[in-house]
Design a protein around this motif. Structure first.
Motif, short mmCIF file in Angstrom:
data_model
loop_
_atom_site.label_atom_id
_atom_site.label_comp_id
_atom_site.label_asym_id
_atom_site.label_seq_id
_atom_site.Cartn_x
_atom_site.Cartn_y
_atom_site.Cartn_z
N ALA A 135 0.80 -1.22 0.00
CA ALA A 135 0.00 0.00 0.00
C ALA A 135 0.84 1.27 0.00
CB ALA A 135 -0.96 -0.01 1.19
N GLY A 136 2.04 1.20 0.48
CA GLY A 136 2.88 2.39 0.52
C GLY A 136 3.77 2.58 -0.69
N ARG A 137 3.68 1.67 -1.66
CA ARG A 137 4.59 1.72 -2.80
C ARG A 137 4.04 2.59 -3.93
NH1 ARG A 137 7.21 -4.03 -4.27
NH2 ARG A 137 8.12 -2.61 -5.84
N HIS A 138 4.96 3.11 -4.72
CA HIS A 138 4.57 3.90 -5.88
C HIS A 138 3.78 3.03 -6.86
CE1 HIS A 138 4.77 6.84 -9.10
NE2 HIS A 138 5.24 5.91 -9.91
N GLY A 139 2.69 3.57 -7.38
CA GLY A 139 1.88 2.85 -8.35
C GLY A 139 0.82 1.96 -7.73
N VAL A 140 0.71 1.97 -6.40
CA VAL A 140 -0.30 1.16 -5.72
C VAL A 140 -1.36 2.10 -5.14
CG1 VAL A 140 -0.78 -0.48 -3.86
CG2 VAL A 140 1.36 -0.64 -5.16
N TYR A 141 -2.61 1.82 -5.45
CA TYR A 141 -3.73 2.62 -4.98
C TYR A 141 -4.59 1.78 -4.04
CZ TYR A 141 -2.53 5.43 -9.10
OH TYR A 141 -1.86 6.18 -10.03
N VAL A 142 -5.18 2.42 -3.05
CA VAL A 142 -6.11 1.76 -2.14
C VAL A 142 -7.49 2.38 -2.33
CG1 VAL A 142 -6.68 1.25 0.26
CG2 VAL A 142 -4.29 1.26 -0.48
N ALA A 143 -8.49 1.53 -2.58
CA ALA A 143 -9.84 2.00 -2.86
C ALA A 143 -10.80 1.53 -1.77
CB ALA A 143 -10.31 1.50 -4.22
N GLY A 144 -11.67 2.41 -1.34
CA GLY A 144 -12.61 2.07 -0.29
C GLY A 144 -14.00 1.75 -0.78
N SER A 145 -14.23 1.86 -2.09
CA SER A 145 -15.55 1.59 -2.65
C SER A 145 -15.43 1.27 -4.13
CB SER A 145 -16.47 2.80 -2.46
OG SER A 145 -16.01 3.89 -3.25
N THR A 146 -16.52 0.77 -4.69
CA THR A 146 -16.54 0.52 -6.14
C THR A 146 -16.32 1.81 -6.91
OG1 THR A 146 -18.04 -1.37 -5.88
CG2 THR A 146 -17.93 -0.36 -8.05
N ALA A 147 -16.95 2.88 -6.45
CA ALA A 147 -16.78 4.18 -7.11
C ALA A 147 -15.32 4.62 -7.10
CB ALA A 147 -17.66 5.23 -6.45
N ASP A 148 -14.64 4.38 -5.99
CA ASP A 148 -13.21 4.71 -5.91
C ASP A 148 -12.42 3.93 -6.96
OD1 ASP A 148 -13.60 6.45 -3.83
OD2 ASP A 148 -12.88 5.09 -2.28
N VAL A 149 -12.68 2.63 -7.03
CA VAL A 149 -11.97 1.78 -7.98
C VAL A 149 -12.17 2.29 -9.40
CG1 VAL A 149 -11.86 -0.52 -9.03
CG2 VAL A 149 -12.03 -0.30 -6.54
N LEU A 150 -13.42 2.53 -9.78
CA LEU A 150 -13.72 2.93 -11.15
C LEU A 150 -13.14 4.31 -11.47
CD1 LEU A 150 -17.40 1.65 -11.34
CD2 LEU A 150 -15.36 0.58 -12.30
N GLY A 151 -13.14 5.21 -10.50
CA GLY A 151 -12.53 6.51 -10.72
C GLY A 151 -11.03 6.41 -10.93
N ILE A 152 -10.37 5.56 -10.15
CA ILE A 152 -8.93 5.36 -10.31
C ILE A 152 -8.63 4.75 -11.68
CG2 ILE A 152 -6.94 4.05 -9.46
CD1 ILE A 152 -8.25 4.27 -6.64
N VAL A 153 -9.43 3.75 -12.08
CA VAL A 153 -9.23 3.11 -13.38
C VAL A 153 -9.38 4.12 -14.51
CG1 VAL A 153 -10.24 1.48 -15.02
CG2 VAL A 153 -9.86 0.79 -12.65
N GLU A 154 -10.41 4.95 -14.44
CA GLU A 154 -10.61 5.95 -15.50
C GLU A 154 -9.41 6.89 -15.61
OE1 GLU A 154 -14.30 7.71 -14.30
OE2 GLU A 154 -15.50 6.36 -15.55
N ASP A 155 -8.88 7.32 -14.48
CA ASP A 155 -7.71 8.21 -14.50
C ASP A 155 -6.49 7.50 -15.08
OD1 ASP A 155 -9.19 10.24 -13.38
OD2 ASP A 155 -8.45 9.91 -11.33
N ILE A 156 -6.29 6.24 -14.69
CA ILE A 156 -5.14 5.47 -15.18
C ILE A 156 -5.20 5.31 -16.69
CG2 ILE A 156 -4.13 3.15 -15.24
CD1 ILE A 156 -4.82 2.97 -12.21
N ILE A 157 -6.36 4.93 -17.19
CA ILE A 157 -6.49 4.68 -18.63
C ILE A 157 -6.39 5.97 -19.41
CG2 ILE A 157 -8.09 3.92 -20.43
CD1 ILE A 157 -9.02 1.72 -18.57
N THR A 158 -7.01 7.03 -18.93
CA THR A 158 -6.93 8.32 -19.62
C THR A 158 -5.48 8.79 -19.72
OG1 THR A 158 -9.13 8.98 -18.89
CG2 THR A 158 -7.64 10.74 -19.56
N THR A 159 -4.75 8.69 -18.62
CA THR A 159 -3.35 9.11 -18.62
C THR A 159 -2.51 8.25 -19.56
OG1 THR A 159 -3.53 9.88 -16.33
CG2 THR A 159 -1.31 9.44 -17.17
N ALA A 160 -2.71 6.92 -19.49
CA ALA A 160 -1.93 6.01 -20.33
C ALA A 160 -2.24 6.20 -21.81
CB ALA A 160 -2.20 4.57 -19.91
#
Length: 314
Positions: free
Chosen positions: A273-298
């Motif tokens: 959890a403390g490493r670069h590139g690792v995200y912690v999500a507390g909900s489905t909405a968190d997960v999907l928001g992180i994924v959208e940002d990752i894909i948009t950036t990539a």
């Protein structure tokens, strides 16, 4: 891949002018990832063969490998799967960028080089809550047009792919057996394999009839990581095999998304959890928001280096 058939791959390319199966001969410390990288660099497996095995005055008896390769190719001619190699244009683009890309993929269904997908993986002995979370995440990804990559194991993998199918999404099942195998071996799993192959794609890097050897699954996890833009770890115990995927993803430079349960309830999750590139999500909405940002950036970064872009013209 069975170690006694590497020379056969060379024969396949010799027979079919580098297509449709990769040829490579592993000797000593030469690994499959090294062979994949070297063949991709040269654009020719035959060139690699010549470098690794130069002719001597005594020559080389190549006929047994040619015969075995020909027999395999003949047996596969009328099957319901196809072969994709690192030498082919339809080899997945994301997978090409990882150091341990498999030299050969056997595929049922539709696997495209520019597919946009994310892995959803976790424990086989999943809790009801874990399966529900996996289903919600997969549904959200499917609704966003993101392919759901998983391993078709029991538990989290199965929940993710069933939800993907129910939502009308596209699943990619990367399996730890040969493409003709089913694991776990039961009717429900066999039906899910067929549905995934019909709707999306079923993928294996092992010989078509290969059984589920223990060492296959870490290799399968690395391939799942390579195919996707990120790996979502839904639920996994202290000694879960899913840890292999997290490690592979970090080695590939691919983001890892941990649910808060994994990040707080396991020692390995707390460490990651403390490493670069690792995200912690507390909900489905968190997960999907992180994924959208990752894909948009990539995707933005990928488009920036394509031929014809401003960066290329400068």
């Amino acid at each position: 891949m069975e170690p006694d058939v590497h020379a056969e791959h060379i024969a396949m390319l010799a027979l079919l002018q580098e297509r449709p199966a990769l040829a490579g001969q592993r000797r000593g410390d030469t690994s499959w990832p090294t062979i994949s990288a070297e063949v991709s660099l040269r654009g020719s497996a035959c060139a690699l063969w010549q470098d690794l095995h130069p002719l001597t005055f005594d020559g080389m008896d190549f006929q047994p490998e040619i015969d075995r390769a020909h027999a395999r190719l003949t047996a596969w001619r009328d099957t319901d799967f196809r072969l994709i190699t690192v030498l082919d244009e339809d080899y997945p683009l994301r997978l090409r960028t990882v150091h341990d890309m498999p030299p050969i993929l056997f595929v049922k269904g539709h696997l495209h080089p520019d597919d946009v997908g994310v892995s959803v993986v976790g424990a086989r002995a999943a809790s009801p809550r874990g399966r529900t979370i996996a289903s919600h995440i997969a549904t959200g990804l499917a609704e966003r047009g993101i392919m759901v990559i998983s391993g078709l194991a029991a538990g989290i993998d199965t929940a993710a792919h069933r939800a993907t199918l129910a939502a009308g999404g596209l699943p990619i099942g990367v399996i730890g057996t040969g493409i003709t195998g089913v694991y776990p071996d039961n009717d429900a799993s066999a039906q899910l394999h067929r549905q995934v192959a019909t709707t999306g794609a079923l993928v294996s890097q092992f010989w078509p009839n290969a059984p589920p050897h223990r060492h296959n699954f870490p290799l399968r996890n690395a391939t799942m990581s390579g195919l996707g833009y990120a790996s979502i770890i839904v639920e996994a115990g202290e000694h879960s095999g899913t840890r292999h995927q997290a490690r592979a993803a970090l080695a590939h430079g691919r983001p890892v998304i941990l649910t808060d349960t994994v990040a707080t309830d396991t020692e390995w999750g707390r460490t990651l959890a403390g490493r670069h590139g690792v995200y912690v999500a507390g909900s489905t909405a968190d997960v999907l928001g992180i994924v959208e940002d990752i894909i948009t950036t990539a995707r933005t970064a990928e488009l920036a280096v394509l031929p014809g872009t401003d960066d290329d013209a400068q």
